[in-house]
Design an enzyme around this catalytic site. Structure first.
Site, short mmCIF file in Angstrom:
data_model
loop_
_atom_site.label_atom_id
_atom_site.label_comp_id
_atom_site.label_asym_id
_atom_site.label_seq_id
_atom_site.Cartn_x
_atom_site.Cartn_y
_atom_site.Cartn_z
N LYS A 232 6.57 26.26 60.27
CA LYS A 232 6.79 25.74 58.92
C LYS A 232 7.56 24.43 58.90
O LYS A 232 7.40 23.63 57.97
CB LYS A 232 7.50 26.80 58.07
CG LYS A 232 6.62 28.02 57.83
CD LYS A 232 7.25 29.00 56.87
CE LYS A 232 6.33 30.20 56.67
NZ LYS A 232 6.80 31.12 55.62
N ASP B 257 6.58 29.16 49.42
CA ASP B 257 7.50 30.26 49.74
C ASP B 257 8.62 30.37 48.71
O ASP B 257 8.99 31.47 48.28
CB ASP B 257 8.11 30.07 51.12
CG ASP B 257 7.21 30.54 52.25
OD1 ASP B 257 6.36 31.42 52.00
OD2 ASP B 257 7.35 30.03 53.37
N GLY C 262 16.07 29.48 59.42
CA GLY C 262 14.81 28.84 59.77
C GLY C 262 14.07 28.31 58.55
O GLY C 262 14.66 28.09 57.48
#
Length: 462
Positions: free
Chosen positions: A269, A305, A327
């Site tokens: 990502k 997201d 992350g």
């Protein structure tokens, strides 16, 4: 014959090219603006002047809902793409071609056939602003793109006919892509399906591809979801898995087969940001993208997201939250939580990473073992701990209090060890399935311009 639907800003040649294209295919051509004028008994300028754009859009929606289902070429108005209902009707059983032109060419063409202004800006500024505003929707409308800036209408129509008959991916690229897929850990039925679609003698050249990009990504439910949605909305697409240790390799394979887009998962990502041509504001601020849309030779990076995370937390504005992880998913979670005015503390096994994300997102950070002293209202797990086949939990059961809400962003399995422990402690729980549902809904809209009800996604996943 599948319907051919032409999209694009006004002045890109939809009517003239569509007329020639229909003649070449020996089918009728329908222009939605002309149908609106016939239905209302007024010109488009009169409708805008007397009733405004909102009334025009309602008339446009009614006309589009009654268009023939096949054996026809359709030219659409420039703003038709902004309405998801229109896109649902127009994309069904259709090949959708986006016509583009440079701004100067559009300006010259519109000067010869003026239409009501959409803003108070001078024409050239209006063209640039409106196209920029609709960029996502135009990209979503495109199965294929044709630039009409320097072509005659006949040349553009011939180009479309060639796309319909031959596709855009040469045989060597298709064969090489299949060899790459064949070497990846896909189940045998999927290997056979990809072989038929990429190199089979009876392959449909108009079928397009999407997929999930990850390493690994065998756990992903996206292929199941998207392929069933393709059937629901009658879209000529196939969704598969792009699994490789290199996101650059994945992106190249996707470009080689003219993929429509990718859903990006662990661990890419952040790395995928360097592989796209344009990045939307949210992805830029988060520093991670989970969605790539390919259109007209460019790759656009988005992050859905954070919307998937924020939607289930709408009632938690101002809460005191602990975010586990630092992350790409954690970055999206931090963006979502701070957007809800929460007081966020980030914990990570590597404190430096927690500090870096905290400084980037305007949050606090602490060491991993500081959890018990914070007493949060909300706990969000953005680590991969608990994702199949891992059976661990980022927190012990005695650290969880019944006053807490625990949100695990991991969605495979649906009930993770953390969720099981939280339920045992009497906590309110939110599973990662909620994130998957809402972010996938946003992805589908980016890919196709269609707004899928979350109830439809829940039915497929049940």
């Amino acid at each position: 014959m599948r319907r051919i639907v032409l999209f694009g800003y006004r002045g890109t040649g939809k009517t003239a090219i569509g007329t020639i294209l229909a003649r070449g295919l020996n089918v009728p051509f329908l222009d939605t603006d002309t149908l609106i004028e016939q239905e209302s008994g007024r010109t488009i300028p009169d409708i805008f002047r007397e009733d405004g754009e909102e009334r025009f859009r309602a008339l446009e929606r009614d006309v589009i809902a009654t268009l023939p289902a096949r054996d026809i070429v359709i030219g659409t108005g420039g703003g038709v793409v902004i309405d998801p209902v229109n896109m649902e009707h127009l994309r069904a059983a259709s090949v959708c071609v986006l016509l583009t032109s440079d701004l100067a060419t559009i300006g010259r063409r519109l000067a010869r056939a003026p239409r009501p202004p959409l803003t108070n800006l001078p024409q050239n500024e209006e063209i640039a602003q409106v196209i920029t505003r609709r960029r996502r929707q135009y990209a979503a409308s495109a199965d294929f793109c044709v630039d009409t800036s320097r072509t005659s209408t006949k040349e553009a129509a011939d180009r479309i006919l060639s796309l319909l008959e031959k596709g855009v991916v040469p045989a060597p690229e298709r064969a090489a892509a299949f060899r790459w897929f064949a070497a990846s850990p896909l189940p045998a039925p999927e290997h056979a399906r990809l072989e038929a679609l990429l190199t089979g003698p009876d392959r449909d050249v108009q079928t397009r591809f999407l997929g999930v990009a990850g390493f690994p990504c065998s756990h992903s439910k996206s292929p199941l979801l998207f392929n069933r949605l393709f059937k629901r909305y009658d879209l000529n697409y196939h969704y598969t898995r792009f699994e490789d240790p290199s996101i650059r390799t994945i992106m190249q394979v996707a470009r080689d087969i003219d993929a429509k887009g990718l859903s990006v998962t662990i661990p890419f990502k952040k790395d995928v940001m360097a592989c796209v041509d344009e990045i939307d504001d949210a992805a830029q601020q988060i520093g991670a993208a989970n969605t790539v849309v390919f259109a007209c030779g460019s790759a656009h990076g988005y992050n859905t997201d954070w919307l998937g995370i924020q939607k289930p937390l709408a009632g938690y504005k101002g809460a005191r939250a602990v975010l586990l992880g630092a992350g790409g998913v954690a970055a999206a979670a931090a963006y979502a939580l701070t957007d809800l005015d929460m007081e966020v503390t980030i914990l990570n096994r590597t404190p430096q990473k927690a500090q870096e994300l905290a400084e980037h997102s305007g949050c606090r950070w602490e060491s991993w073992d500081a959890f018990s002293g914070i007493n949060p209202d909300l706990v969000v797990n953005a680590t991969s701990i608990g994702m199949q086949p891992d059976t661990g939990s980022p927190l012990r059961g005695d650290q969880l209090k019944k006053e807490m809400t625990v949100f695990d962003l991991v969605y495979t399995p649906p009930v993770t060890p953390l969720i099981a422990a939280a339920r045992k402690a009497g906590c309110t729980t939110i599973t990662g399935t909620e994130v998957f549902i809402h972010q996938a809904r946003e992805q589908f809209r980016l890919f196709f311009g269609i707004d899928v009800p979350d109830t439809a996604i829940r039915e497929i996943l049940a």
